[in-house]
Design an enzyme around this catalytic site. Structure first.
Site, PDB file in Angstrom:
ATOM      1  N   HIS A 185     -23.860  -1.848  11.573  1.00 43.83           N
ATOM      2  CA  HIS A 185     -22.786  -1.984  10.589  1.00 43.83           C
ATOM      3  C   HIS A 185     -21.519  -1.326  11.115  1.00 43.83           C
ATOM      4  O   HIS A 185     -21.551  -0.446  11.984  1.00 43.83           O
ATOM      5  CB  HIS A 185     -23.192  -1.363   9.245  1.00 43.83           C
ATOM      6  CG  HIS A 185     -23.165   0.146   9.245  1.00 43.83           C
ATOM      7  ND1 HIS A 185     -22.067   0.873   8.841  1.00 43.83           N
ATOM      8  CD2 HIS A 185     -24.109   1.059   9.619  1.00 43.83           C
ATOM      9  CE1 HIS A 185     -22.329   2.168   8.951  1.00 43.83           C
ATOM     10  NE2 HIS A 185     -23.561   2.308   9.425  1.00 43.83           N
ATOM     11  N   CYS A 186     -20.381  -1.788  10.580  1.00 43.60           N
ATOM     12  CA  CYS A 186     -19.098  -1.144  10.873  1.00 43.60           C
ATOM     13  C   CYS A 186     -18.598  -0.537   9.572  1.00 43.60           C
ATOM     14  O   CYS A 186     -19.388  -0.249   8.678  1.00 43.60           O
ATOM     15  CB  CYS A 186     -18.108  -2.158  11.458  1.00 43.60           C
ATOM     16  SG  CYS A 186     -17.746  -3.527  10.360  1.00 43.60           S
ATOM     17  N   ALA A 187     -17.308  -0.355   9.423  1.00 39.17           N
ATOM     18  CA  ALA A 187     -16.792   0.341   8.245  1.00 39.17           C
ATOM     19  C   ALA A 187     -17.011  -0.425   6.951  1.00 39.17           C
ATOM     20  O   ALA A 187     -17.202   0.172   5.892  1.00 39.17           O
ATOM     21  CB  ALA A 187     -15.296   0.616   8.429  1.00 39.17           C
ATOM     22  N   THR A 188     -17.007  -1.751   7.037  1.00 42.65           N
ATOM     23  CA  THR A 188     -17.109  -2.547   5.804  1.00 42.65           C
ATOM     24  C   THR A 188     -18.167  -3.640   5.848  1.00 42.65           C
ATOM     25  O   THR A 188     -18.496  -4.206   4.815  1.00 42.65           O
ATOM     26  CB  THR A 188     -15.754  -3.232   5.499  1.00 42.65           C
ATOM     27  OG1 THR A 188     -15.396  -4.076   6.599  1.00 42.65           O
ATOM     28  CG2 THR A 188     -14.657  -2.199   5.265  1.00 42.65           C
ATOM     29  N   ARG A 189     -18.692  -3.934   7.054  1.00 39.83           N
ATOM     30  CA  ARG A 189     -19.560  -5.107   7.182  1.00 39.83           C
ATOM     31  C   ARG A 189     -20.932  -4.776   7.755  1.00 39.83           C
ATOM     32  O   ARG A 189     -21.058  -3.941   8.653  1.00 39.83           O
ATOM     33  CB  ARG A 189     -18.885  -6.152   8.087  1.00 39.83           C
ATOM     34  CG  ARG A 189     -17.736  -6.867   7.447  1.00 39.83           C
ATOM     35  CD  ARG A 189     -16.876  -7.553   8.484  1.00 39.83           C
ATOM     36  NE  ARG A 189     -16.027  -6.591   9.204  1.00 39.83           N
ATOM     37  CZ  ARG A 189     -15.371  -6.857  10.311  1.00 39.83           C
ATOM     38  NH1 ARG A 189     -15.452  -8.050  10.846  1.00 39.83           N
ATOM     39  NH2 ARG A 189     -14.641  -5.941  10.891  1.00 39.83           N
TER      40      ARG A 189
END
Length: 479
Positions: free
Chosen positions: A25-29
């Site tokens: 995952h990244c910051a939002t996804r």
């Protein structure tokens, strides 16, 4: 939100644990690579609690949850799948393995062109303004605006200089960006680009006329002749040369002692890449363009509207490579013998393709909810309608793929239409809306009808193809 329940349901909708090959995952996804995309229930995922959108890019499947929520969902998904030690790079690598040969190539082109889009957009809009100022009969019967107002002449000339700069020196921008993408020193790439547009070389746009007259300048080195021809506005020769430069540079750095690295590596890299550019890469890619041009000439003359449709379909891919510049030699010959040929058929078809690409980009701008994408798509679409398609193609249409597909289909249809009525141009100019003034007078009505067909088909088809994938339109630019 019940994170364990959401994660469990999401896993089921993704096709189960066995269908997940990578997870991060990244910051939002939430970022995933899956074995079989057909097993994903996208509609149900859209309705899942907390999901704000989803899209596919570069072989990855990404689900937008938003900051904070994505961490919790990922933690629960990691427990269910046992994939808690993966990074986004792992997912990217897994996704890349699923891509066909076209997808990474398109992404690579997009990565190279996106940084230079502002320069191309500026040049395209300025060129459109220049064309409006100098187009005879567009606003005043039998005259251009500068002929009616001589005081605007130098302003138009200045605008033309500003407009041409990004295209004349495109190889510098392109080589800088491409060298960086290929892992080399971008400043060496810029130096190679400067070499390809050096003022001592024959201007690349003058090659067609020089080849017809037989006055191509050469370097004569020990009896071996090398053409002194520039590559203004070219794409494919620059990309190939920048790739060679980057690989030569990286190879040299591995074998040259560090004490001599900064001295010998740039020297040898530029010399080797430059020599290969003028002896092999440039002439080879240019000759390919001429062969394709001759083939299209034959196709148009023997296959009628079918040939026009095929030409319209593949014109935009030629623009991607820069091979469309080779058509100038053909058009020069067609116009030189206009009493026999009736003009050039290439210009009107190029206009249909350009209008189609511009319309597709405008459709993306209308559909997009993302300000960044909208800010790129709308001005790029306008420049496409005015005859400059690189911003629309590389910044929008190729990046999203389906607008490009819509545009080439529209170009094929509209090109078939104008070919049926034998629409030809009696002069060269901006291949788009301003191109009306270049068309033989008795065919202007068919040319306008062709542009309407191109615009409406590309615009509507882009929206139809994009309806089921709006998240891609709005979010992919940030991916």
């Amino acid at each position: 939100m019940n994170y364990p329940a959401v994660a469990k349901e999401l896993l089921t909708l993704l096709g189960g644990k066995s269908n997940i090959t990578a997870l991060a995952h990244c910051a939002t996804r939430l970022r995933l690579a899956v074995a079989d995309e057909q097993k994903i229930d996208e509609q149900a995922i859209d309705n899942l609690e907390g999901v704000k959108g989803q899209f596919k890019v570069a072989g990855q499947y990404q689900i937008i949850f938003g900051s904070g929520i994505v961490n919790q969902v990922y933690a629960e998904m990691a427990k269910l799948t046992g994939m808690s030690e993966m990074s986004t790079n792992d997912v990217a690598s897994a996704g890349a393995e699923k891509q066909n040969i076209v997808q990474p190539a398109v992404k690579g082109l997009s990565d190279i062109f996106v940084p230079i889009i502002p320069a191309i957009v500026a040049g395209g809009l300025l060129m459109g303004i220049y064309n409006l100022l100098t187009a005879q009969g567009l606003f005043i019967d039998g005259k251009s605006l500068i002929e009616a107002n001589p005081g605007l002449t130098d302003l138009a000339n200045m605008i033309n200089t500003f407009a041409n700069a990004p295209f004349v020196y495109l190889p510098i921008l392109l080589a800088f960006s491409a060298s960086k993408k290929f892992g080399g020193n971008p400043y060496l790439g810029a130096a190679l680009g400067m070499l390809m547009v050096h003022p001592d070389l024959l201007n690349g746009w003058g090659f067609g006329g020089a080849s017809v007259s037989g006055n191509i300048p050469v370097w004569n080195i020990l009896g071996f002749e090398i053409q002194k021809v520039g590559y203004q506005g070219s794409v494919l020769p620059v990309l190939v040369s920048a790739f060679i430069l980057a690989k030569v540079e990286l190879g040299l750095r591995k074998v040259i002692p560090s004490v001599l690295d900064n001295l010998l590596t740039p020297l040898l890299a530029i010399f080797i890449a430059g020599l290969l550019t003028f002896t092999v890469v440039g002439p080879f890619t240019r000759d390919i363009g001429f062969l394709l041009g001759d083939g299209l000439n034959w196709l148009y003359n023997t296959a009628g509207f079918v040939g026009g449709a095929v030409f319209g379909l593949i014109y935009a891919p030629f623009v991607i490579t820069g091979m469309h510049h080779s058509f100038i030699a053909i058009e020069t010959q067609l116009l030189a013998d206009i009493a026999t040929t009736g003009g050039t058929f290439i210009f009107p078809i190029a206009a249909m393709s350009n209008v189609s690409q511009g319309a597709a980009a405008l459709a993306v701008g209308v559909m997009s909810k993302d300000k960044k994408m909208k800010g790129i798509a709308i001005p790029s679409g306008v420049t496409g309608l005015l005859g400059i398609t690189e911003p629309a193609m590389f910044g929008v249409n190729l990046k999203l793929r389906y607008p490009f597909i819509a545009a080439v289909c529209a170009a094929a249809l509209s090109s078939a239409f104008i070919t049926m009525f034998n629409v030809k141009a009696q002069a060269l100019g901006a291949a788009g809306l301003p191109g009306i003034i270049s068309i033989t007078p008795d065919k202007i009505g068919y040319y306008i009808a062709g542009m309407v067909i191109a615009f409406l088909t590309a615009f509507v088809l882009t929206i139809v193809l994009g309806i089921g994938d709006r998240a891609k339109v709005g979010k992919k630019a940030a991916a």
